[in-house]
Each structure stands twice: as structure tokens, then as C-alpha cells.
Motif scaffolding. Structure first.
Motif, PDB file in Angstrom:
ATOM      1  N   CYS A   1      -6.367  -2.700   9.252  1.00  0.00           N
ATOM      2  CA  CYS A   1      -5.915  -2.416  10.616  1.00  0.00           C
ATOM      3  C   CYS A   1      -5.049  -3.559  11.139  1.00  0.00           C
ATOM      4  O   CYS A   1      -5.432  -4.725  11.054  1.00  0.00           O
ATOM      5  CB  CYS A   1      -7.121  -2.275  11.529  1.00  0.00           C
ATOM      6  SG  CYS A   1      -8.220  -0.960  10.984  1.00  0.00           S
TER       7      CYS A   1
ATOM      8  N   THR B   1      -3.667   2.000   3.901  1.00  0.00           N
ATOM      9  CA  THR B   1      -4.703   2.342   2.923  1.00  0.00           C
ATOM     10  C   THR B   1      -4.071   2.737   1.588  1.00  0.00           C
ATOM     11  O   THR B   1      -2.896   3.118   1.532  1.00  0.00           O
ATOM     12  CB  THR B   1      -5.605   3.486   3.459  1.00  0.00           C
ATOM     13  OG1 THR B   1      -6.625   3.772   2.492  1.00  0.00           O
ATOM     14  CG2 THR B   1      -4.831   4.762   3.725  1.00  0.00           C
ATOM     15  N   ASN B   2      -4.894   2.648   0.542  1.00  0.00           N
ATOM     16  CA  ASN B   2      -4.466   3.135  -0.773  1.00  0.00           C
ATOM     17  C   ASN B   2      -4.977   4.549  -1.018  1.00  0.00           C
ATOM     18  O   ASN B   2      -4.694   5.144  -2.056  1.00  0.00           O
ATOM     19  CB  ASN B   2      -5.037   2.222  -1.881  1.00  0.00           C
ATOM     20  CG  ASN B   2      -4.424   0.838  -1.829  1.00  0.00           C
ATOM     21  OD1 ASN B   2      -3.209   0.694  -1.772  1.00  0.00           O
ATOM     22  ND2 ASN B   2      -5.256  -0.197  -1.838  1.00  0.00           N
ATOM     23  N   ASP B   3      -5.778   5.058  -0.072  1.00  0.00           N
ATOM     24  CA  ASP B   3      -6.478   6.320  -0.287  1.00  0.00           C
ATOM     25  C   ASP B   3      -5.737   7.473   0.408  1.00  0.00           C
ATOM     26  O   ASP B   3      -5.685   7.532   1.640  1.00  0.00           O
ATOM     27  CB  ASP B   3      -7.902   6.163   0.284  1.00  0.00           C
ATOM     28  CG  ASP B   3      -8.767   7.397   0.064  1.00  0.00           C
ATOM     29  OD1 ASP B   3      -8.227   8.527   0.131  1.00  0.00           O
ATOM     30  OD2 ASP B   3      -9.970   7.238  -0.157  1.00  0.00           O
TER      31      ASP B   3
ATOM     32  N   LEU C   1      -7.894   9.470   3.073  1.00  0.00           N
ATOM     33  CA  LEU C   1      -8.125   8.743   4.335  1.00  0.00           C
ATOM     34  C   LEU C   1      -6.836   8.674   5.146  1.00  0.00           C
ATOM     35  O   LEU C   1      -6.846   8.808   6.368  1.00  0.00           O
ATOM     36  CB  LEU C   1      -8.630   7.319   4.052  1.00  0.00           C
ATOM     37  CG  LEU C   1     -10.107   7.182   3.664  1.00  0.00           C
ATOM     38  CD1 LEU C   1     -10.441   5.727   3.328  1.00  0.00           C
ATOM     39  CD2 LEU C   1     -11.002   7.676   4.798  1.00  0.00           C
ATOM     40  N   ALA C   2      -5.721   8.488   4.441  1.00  0.00           N
ATOM     41  CA  ALA C   2      -4.426   8.416   5.139  1.00  0.00           C
ATOM     42  C   ALA C   2      -4.162   9.721   5.882  1.00  0.00           C
ATOM     43  O   ALA C   2      -3.801   9.726   7.057  1.00  0.00           O
ATOM     44  CB  ALA C   2      -3.307   8.129   4.140  1.00  0.00           C
TER      45      ALA C   2
ATOM     46  N   GLU D   1      -4.604  -4.373   2.372  1.00  0.00           N
ATOM     47  CA  GLU D   1      -4.695  -3.437   1.240  1.00  0.00           C
ATOM     48  C   GLU D   1      -5.907  -3.743   0.377  1.00  0.00           C
ATOM     49  O   GLU D   1      -6.127  -3.124  -0.654  1.00  0.00           O
ATOM     50  CB  GLU D   1      -3.391  -3.382   0.437  1.00  0.00           C
ATOM     51  CG  GLU D   1      -3.057  -4.475  -0.543  1.00  0.00           C
ATOM     52  CD  GLU D   1      -3.778  -4.413  -1.877  1.00  0.00           C
ATOM     53  OE1 GLU D   1      -4.002  -3.320  -2.413  1.00  0.00           O
ATOM     54  OE2 GLU D   1      -4.131  -5.504  -2.371  1.00  0.00           O
TER      55      GLU D   1
ATOM     56  N   ASP E   1     -11.011  -0.622   2.081  1.00  0.00           N
ATOM     57  CA  ASP E   1     -10.711   0.817   2.102  1.00  0.00           C
ATOM     58  C   ASP E   1      -9.588   1.111   3.084  1.00  0.00           C
ATOM     59  O   ASP E   1      -8.755   1.981   2.853  1.00  0.00           O
ATOM     60  CB  ASP E   1     -11.959   1.606   2.511  1.00  0.00           C
ATOM     61  CG  ASP E   1     -13.059   1.458   1.482  1.00  0.00           C
ATOM     62  OD1 ASP E   1     -12.901   2.049   0.397  1.00  0.00           O
ATOM     63  OD2 ASP E   1     -14.027   0.719   1.730  1.00  0.00           O
ATOM     64  N   LEU E   2      -9.629   0.386   4.216  1.00  0.00           N
ATOM     65  CA  LEU E   2      -8.608   0.575   5.249  1.00  0.00           C
ATOM     66  C   LEU E   2      -8.264  -0.793   5.836  1.00  0.00           C
ATOM     67  O   LEU E   2      -9.129  -1.668   5.918  1.00  0.00           O
ATOM     68  CB  LEU E   2      -9.158   1.474   6.360  1.00  0.00           C
ATOM     69  CG  LEU E   2      -9.425   2.930   5.981  1.00  0.00           C
ATOM     70  CD1 LEU E   2     -10.497   3.527   6.877  1.00  0.00           C
ATOM     71  CD2 LEU E   2      -8.145   3.755   6.071  1.00  0.00           C
TER      72      LEU E   2
ATOM     73  N   SER F   1     -10.149   4.216  12.093  1.00  0.00           N
ATOM     74  CA  SER F   1     -10.676   3.938  10.745  1.00  0.00           C
ATOM     75  C   SER F   1     -12.155   4.298  10.676  1.00  0.00           C
ATOM     76  O   SER F   1     -12.617   4.936   9.714  1.00  0.00           O
ATOM     77  CB  SER F   1     -10.493   2.461  10.392  1.00  0.00           C
ATOM     78  OG  SER F   1      -9.124   2.153  10.321  1.00  0.00           O
TER      79      SER F   1
ATOM     80  N   THR G   1       0.856  -1.190   0.000  1.00  0.00           N
ATOM     81  CA  THR G   1       0.000   0.000   0.000  1.00  0.00           C
ATOM     82  C   THR G   1       0.894   1.242   0.000  1.00  0.00           C
ATOM     83  O   THR G   1       2.022   1.189   0.494  1.00  0.00           O
ATOM     84  CB  THR G   1      -0.865   0.101   1.287  1.00  0.00           C
ATOM     85  OG1 THR G   1      -0.007   0.026   2.416  1.00  0.00           O
ATOM     86  CG2 THR G   1      -1.906  -0.963   1.366  1.00  0.00           C
TER      87      THR G   1
ATOM     88  N   ILE H   1     -13.559  -2.228   6.055  1.00  0.00           N
ATOM     89  CA  ILE H   1     -12.393  -2.035   6.938  1.00  0.00           C
ATOM     90  C   ILE H   1     -11.894  -3.429   7.301  1.00  0.00           C
ATOM     91  O   ILE H   1     -12.609  -4.193   7.961  1.00  0.00           O
ATOM     92  CB  ILE H   1     -12.781  -1.296   8.237  1.00  0.00           C
ATOM     93  CG1 ILE H   1     -13.429   0.053   7.933  1.00  0.00           C
ATOM     94  CG2 ILE H   1     -11.561  -1.122   9.136  1.00  0.00           C
ATOM     95  CD1 ILE H   1     -14.084   0.700   9.151  1.00  0.00           C
TER      96      ILE H   1
END
Ligand SMILES: Cc1ncc(COP(=O)(O)O)c(C=O)c1O
Length: 377
Positions: free
Chosen positions: A184, A204-206, A209-210, A178, A181-182, A67, A51, A155
Motif C-alpha cells: 500500500c 500486488t503480484n496476485d 487480488l488485483a 511487492e 501479498d499486497l 487490502s 509488480t 500487507i
């Protein structure tokens, strides 16, 4: 010979000196909050999970909480989770004021059963938290399809599954954390990569959000003392990051050693399987990369077997003896025995056997011999 359920001391013998000098570096730098060590660990975990973003937080429980906060989930919302998981999965949902809605599990993997998700979706449902229990990924393809079609966030509770892979031999094979969306993670000491205390990570890939989680873990402030969001204090401790960076170098080897021990258990159990009705070894779906954070067998006489093994000096554990829908604190959800039969049976019949990289062949042989002796009585 005794076989402890879990033993970190051989690992400490291996990494102790390196860990002490890494801690010494932190002492010399006098930087105890975030800083270089945390950044390096975030980079290492991001790369390992394939990620672009990883954010160090105080624990796996906080990774879930942050998250949910980052996705704006709160009062009035419902989040789908399995009832057979560690409490933190549900606790995080409740902490943000949302309601955990349970979905029963698959009897062979003990992971959430995607075929039972749709019927639990209501207009209030906002997210699904698949838990990659014991180190194996949930069957994510059908779950993601529902997530996309019904516009639900996903998540991953990958607390037990750092380095696990879903369908690794397929073109779409992906690493735990990955996929949704998130993702943990927990670095609780018993995990494949364990700290000397509490620590966790969100991947995350976003990018948005990161960034939001990065702010939320430090009271939502940017710049300092200017608060865009109402966050919490949940930073990954710099000393823990220093320890984890040292241990990270060994993670792949340790995981391979766990996988070897799981294979060895399968061989050792081979002759017992046909003669013990109901005995079930861990089942690997789709040739998944199972990282064996736990090696959990199903045995109908679980409690009697456990007592027998304890008396023989063999440590075991039960993950988890009471499913979440029957926990006292969730009495207000008005669930009753029988609501989630697969989870309830798993809670009564599963037993975690010792599994760690340093577990010897003799110890494993003894574990299975004692189980054999139990059934021969
Ligand atoms: C499935 C699962 N979720 C969440 C957590 C919470 O992680 P932590 O103990 O780091 O808060 C754990 C930790 O044991 C776990 O196993």
C-alpha cells in the motif's frame, strides 16, 4: 536564515508549468473519473515496484482498508501491527471490524521487530502489516517466514517507502510493496511522490487480488450497477493522476537528492555523535535502499532541543508523539504505559529533521550547528 521543516514551493517552481498543462489535458478531455491518466500512473507504479498489478485508490489509508477488505479480514480477526506508526495502519484494521494486535519495534530502525511476532499469534490472527517506516523496509525475511509457516497474509504499509528496497545487494533483494501479498502506498503531499491532495495505490503480484481491489474501489460493481462485492468509493482522482504522472519523472532524482542529504547529515553529525550520549542517527540495515521520506534522529532531550531549534528558525516534527496502544480510541484494548517500551521511548525521543531535495548545504549545516550549540550550552 530559516530552515522550514518541509517546503514544496521550489518543487512547484520546477514542475508547475508541466502540471498546469497536464491538468489542462484533463479539463479538455472532461474525463474526471479513472481513465487514461489513472491507467498510465498505475502502469508506471507497477513497473517501478516490479509488480504486474497496481490499482489507484483515493488515499494510502484506503489502500490499507481495501487490502484488508480484499483478503476478507473482518470481525473476530486479529491483525499484527507496530504501535509506532501513523494512525491509518491501525484505523484500517478497526474499520473492517478486526482487532489490531501490537508488536513492539526494533530500537534502531523503529520498524516492527520480527522476533516479537510469534508470541502475539493466536488462532484468530489473519495478517501482519509491516510498516516500512520513514522509508526503510522492515526486516522482511524473518517476517515472511512466519507469515508462510503460520499462514498469515502480509500487507505492506509502504506509504512512506515508494522505491525502497530490502537487501538490494542480495540475490533476493526486493522492492517495497511487492514483497508481501499486497503493498500500500500513499501520495500524500509530503511523500517522496506527493499529489496535490490525497491519493494512494495498491500493488500486488496476485491477479485475483488485483481484480478484487479494482472492483472494491468502485462499490464492487462489474458490470456497472451489478455488485459482486460490497465495496466503497475510493478511486484515484484523475486530476491527481495527471499531476503524479508529471512528478513521477522526477521521483528517482528527488529520492537520490534525499539520500545525499541524509549522507551529508551523517557527515555533519560525525563529531557530535561521541559527545552526545544517546544521540542516534538513522540506521540502515543490510545496506537497504532507504528512500529517506523522513530523517529521524533519537535524542534523549528531544522536547527541549525541539524548542531550541524552533526558536532558532529551524522546523522539525515528531513522528509520532503517542504510540497507538496509548491512544484514547484504543482504550478498550486495555493497554497501559510500559506495554511496548521500545515504541514508547521512540515516541519520546525521536525528532524528524528537515529533509527534501531542495534543502541546501548551508541550511543543513545550520541545522547541525544549532544542535551542536544546544549541547554546548
Ligand atoms: C505509515 C503510513 N500509513 C498509512 C498512511 C496513510 O496514507 P494517506 O495519508 O494517503 O491516507 C500514511 C500517510 O501518512 C503513513 O505514513
Amino acid at each position: 536564515m530559516k530552515v522550514p521543516f518541509f517546503d514544496l514551493s521550489p518543487q512547484f517552481q520546477l514542475v508547475g508549468d508541466e502540471v498546469k498543462s497536464a491538468l489542462d489535458e484533463v479539463f479538455k478531455s472532461q474525463q474526471f473519473i479513472l481513465g487514461k491518466k489513472v491507467e498510465l500512473l498505475e502502469q508506471a507504479i507497477a513497473q517501478y515496484c516490479q509488480t504486474p498489478y497496481a490499482i489507484g485508490v483515493a488515499s494510502g489509508s484506503d489502500a490499507l482498508l481495501l487490502s484488508l477488505m480484499a483478503l476478507g479480514i473482518g470481525p473476530g480477526d486479529e491483525v499484527l501491527i507496530p504501535p509506532f506508526t501513523f494512525f491509518a495502519t491501525a484505523g484500517a484494521v478497526s474499520r473492517v471490524g478486526a482487532t489490531p494486535v501490537f508488536v513492539d519495534i526494533d530500537p534502531t530502525t523503529y520498524n516492527i521487530d520480527p522476533s516479537q511476532i510469534e508470541k502475539k499469534i493466536t488462532p484468530r490472527t489473519k495478517a501482519i502489516i509491516p510498516v516500512h517506516l520513514f522509508g526503510q523496509c522492515v526486516d522482511m525475511d524473518p517476517l515472511l517466514k512466519i507469515g508462510t509457516e503460520r499462514r498469515l497474509f502480509v500487507i505492506e504499509d509502504a506509504a512512506q517507502a515508494l522505491g525502497a528496497e530490502y537487501k538490494p545487494h542480495h540475490s533476493k533483494g526486493r522492492r517495497a510493496g511487492e514483497i508481501g501479498d499486497l503493498g500500500c502506498f500513499s501520495f500524500y503531499p509530503t511523500k517522496n511522490l506527493g499529489a496535490f491532495g490525497d491519493a494512494g495505490m495498491v500493488v500486488t503480484n496476485d491477479p485475483q487480488l488485483a481484480e478484487k481491489i479494482r472492483l472494491l474501489r468502485a462499490h464492487g460493481s462489474k458490470p456497472k450497477y451489478y455488485h459482486k462485492w460490497i465495496g466503497i468509493n475510493s478511486r484515484l482522482d484523475t486530476l491527481q493522476a495527471a499531476i503524479l504522472l508529471v512528478k513521477f519523472k522526477y521521483l528517482e532524482t528527488w529520492t537520490l537528492e534525499r539520500q545525499r542529504r541524509a549522507e551529508r547529515y551523517s557527515l555533519l553529525f560525525d563529531d557530535l555523535l561521541p559527545s552526545v550520549p544517546g544521540l542516534q542517527l538513522p540506521t540502515i540495515q543490510y545496506e537497504n535502499r532507504h528512500i529517506f521520506n523522513q530523517y529521524v534522529v533519537r535524542v534523549p532531550e528531544r522536547d527541549r532541543l525541539r524548542k531550541f531549534l524552533t526558536e532558532a528558525g529551524i522546523g522539525t516534527d515528531i513522528y509520532y508523539p503517542l504510540p497507538l496502544h496509548l491512544q484514547e480510541c484504543y482504550g478498550f484494548l486495555k493497554h497501559k504505559q510500559g506495554d511496548f517500551p521500545v515504541s514508547e521511548r521512540a515516541a519520546q525521543e525521536t525528532l524528524a529533521l528537515p529533509i527534501y531535495p531542495e534543502l541546501t548545504e548551508e541550511q543543513q549545516t545550520l541545522v547541525v550547528d544549532r544542535i551542536r550549540a544546544f549541547y554546548k550550552r
